[in-house]
Design an enzyme around this catalytic site. Structure first.
Site, PDB file in Angstrom:
ATOM      1  N   LYS A  53       0.837  -1.206   0.000  1.00 12.95           N
ATOM      2  CA  LYS A  53       0.000   0.000   0.000  1.00 12.95           C
ATOM      3  C   LYS A  53       0.874   1.259   0.000  1.00 12.95           C
ATOM      4  O   LYS A  53       0.603   2.218  -0.730  1.00 12.95           O
ATOM      5  CB  LYS A  53      -0.935  -0.008   1.214  1.00 12.95           C
ATOM      6  CG  LYS A  53      -2.003  -1.103   1.141  1.00 12.95           C
ATOM      7  CD  LYS A  53      -2.768  -1.284   2.459  1.00 12.95           C
ATOM      8  CE  LYS A  53      -3.662  -2.520   2.390  1.00 12.95           C
ATOM      9  NZ  LYS A  53      -4.419  -2.774   3.628  1.00 12.95           N
ATOM     10  N   GLN A  97      -4.744  -1.717   9.831  1.00 12.95           N
ATOM     11  CA  GLN A  97      -4.596  -3.037   9.223  1.00 12.95           C
ATOM     12  C   GLN A  97      -5.151  -4.113  10.157  1.00 12.95           C
ATOM     13  O   GLN A  97      -4.812  -4.153  11.343  1.00 12.95           O
ATOM     14  CB  GLN A  97      -3.116  -3.298   8.891  1.00 12.95           C
ATOM     15  CG  GLN A  97      -2.867  -4.561   8.097  1.00 12.95           C
ATOM     16  CD  GLN A  97      -3.468  -4.531   6.686  1.00 12.95           C
ATOM     17  OE1 GLN A  97      -3.598  -3.477   6.072  1.00 12.95           O
ATOM     18  NE2 GLN A  97      -3.864  -5.678   6.176  1.00 12.95           N
ATOM     19  N   ASP A 120     -11.106   2.665   4.297  1.00 23.33           N
ATOM     20  CA  ASP A 120     -11.403   1.226   4.205  1.00 23.33           C
ATOM     21  C   ASP A 120     -12.915   0.970   4.174  1.00 23.33           C
ATOM     22  O   ASP A 120     -13.350  -0.134   3.850  1.00 23.33           O
ATOM     23  CB  ASP A 120     -10.813   0.488   5.419  1.00 23.33           C
ATOM     24  CG  ASP A 120      -9.537  -0.281   5.092  1.00 23.33           C
ATOM     25  OD1 ASP A 120      -9.330  -0.623   3.906  1.00 23.33           O
ATOM     26  OD2 ASP A 120      -8.757  -0.531   6.024  1.00 23.33           O
TER      27      ASP A 120
END
Ligand code: GUN
Length: 283
Positions: A53, A97, A120
């Site tokens: 990422k 994460q 997200d």
């Protein structure tokens, strides 16, 4: 039937080129998009994902911060870091994460991310917005799959879609997106009886369970579109999806490869959400 392989890597390259232009335009106005990735502990897969990422951020021209916290970080410390990022004007997108260490409540952490920075799409507000058909940030994997279906010209209205996997990250948001496009959606999971009876009826199958090559040719209708979200490493080191790729060749109308299918589009949609978060802030 000749099976068309949907090239996610190529679509990702084209999409990233367009995102680079938008990021460059924002940067020229002193508003460079910024993404913070928070990683707690040292799960090896998470490390690889977050590094990817960060690399793609650099490629697209997004400012990025990789915040690595020790596994012993308390929930209160993590919440404090998130509050600081919520208030940081350089940061337009925040991702935590997953998975988090067991002593940390993931729900409380995801809820602490400011909804307008939740690239997200995991905050309950954004989950709810997607459910009512008024999405702001859509989770990256399902968003990437929708882009792949659209770019390939696959019709969804009135078609039968079967999703294997009921996670908050993939299965459930995928169901909402397909539903909003007029598909008749079934979500199967580990407790489903006779999985094949469902998948064999599907015009579109999305496999997202993390079971190597679970979906064989006998479970797929001739001419079906097969989307493989799985990334599984076999004992011999080979990377395979949840679909027996070679077995469905010649039976499916379309299939996504692993690697080079859904994965590159997932990361690309994170970039898209971050650029959009910066544009929304800029507006
Ligand atoms: N872990 C597995 N998939 C994801 C994802 O899309 N986002 C985050 N933050 N963590 C994940």
């Amino acid at each position: 039937m000749e099976t068309r392989i949907i090239d996610g890597a190529a679509l990702a390259r084209r999409t990233r080129a367009a995102l680079t232009e938008r990021a460059t335009a924002l940067t020229a106005r002193g508003r460079q998009p910024g993404l913070a990735a928070v990683q707690v502990g040292d799960d090896p897969a998470s490390k690889v994902y977050v590094r990817t990422k960060m690399r793609v951020c650099a490629e697209v021209g997004i400012y990025s911060e990789h915040i690595e916290l020790p596994a012993a970080t308390t929930e209160a410390e993590l919440l404090g870091r998130i509050r600081a990022l919520n208030a940081d004007p350089r940061i337009h997108g925040i991702l935590v994460q997953l998975p988090l260490p067991k002593h940390i409540g993931s729900d409380r952490v995801l809820e602490a991310v400011a909804p307008e920075k939740d690239v997200d799409g995991f905050h309950p507000e954004n989950v709810g917005r997607l459910a009512i058909g008024a999405p702001r940030f859509v989770p990256c994997t399902p968003a990437g799959i929708m882009e792949m279906l659209a770019a390939t010209g696959i019709a969804l209205d009135g078609r039968d879609a079967v999703i294997v996997g009921r996670s908050n990250i993939v299965g459930k948001p995928m169901a909402m997106l397909l539903l909003h496009q007029g598909a008749t959606v079934t979500i199967c999971h580990s407790r489903t009886r006779e999985l094949g009876d469902h998948t064999r009826r599907a015009d579109i199958v999305v496999a997202a369970v993390g079971r190597p090559q679970l979906l064989g040719a006998d479970m797929v209708k001739p001419g079906a579109v097969v989307i493989d979200v799985g990334i599984n490493r076999l004992p011999d080191g080979k990377l395979v999806g949840d679909v027996a790729f070679d077995a469905v060749l010649g039976k499916a109308s379309h299939v996504t490869p692993v690697p080079g299918g859904v994965g590159p589009m997932t990361v690309t949609m994170l970039m898209a959400n971050t650029v959009r978060a910066a544009e929304l802030r800029d507006a």
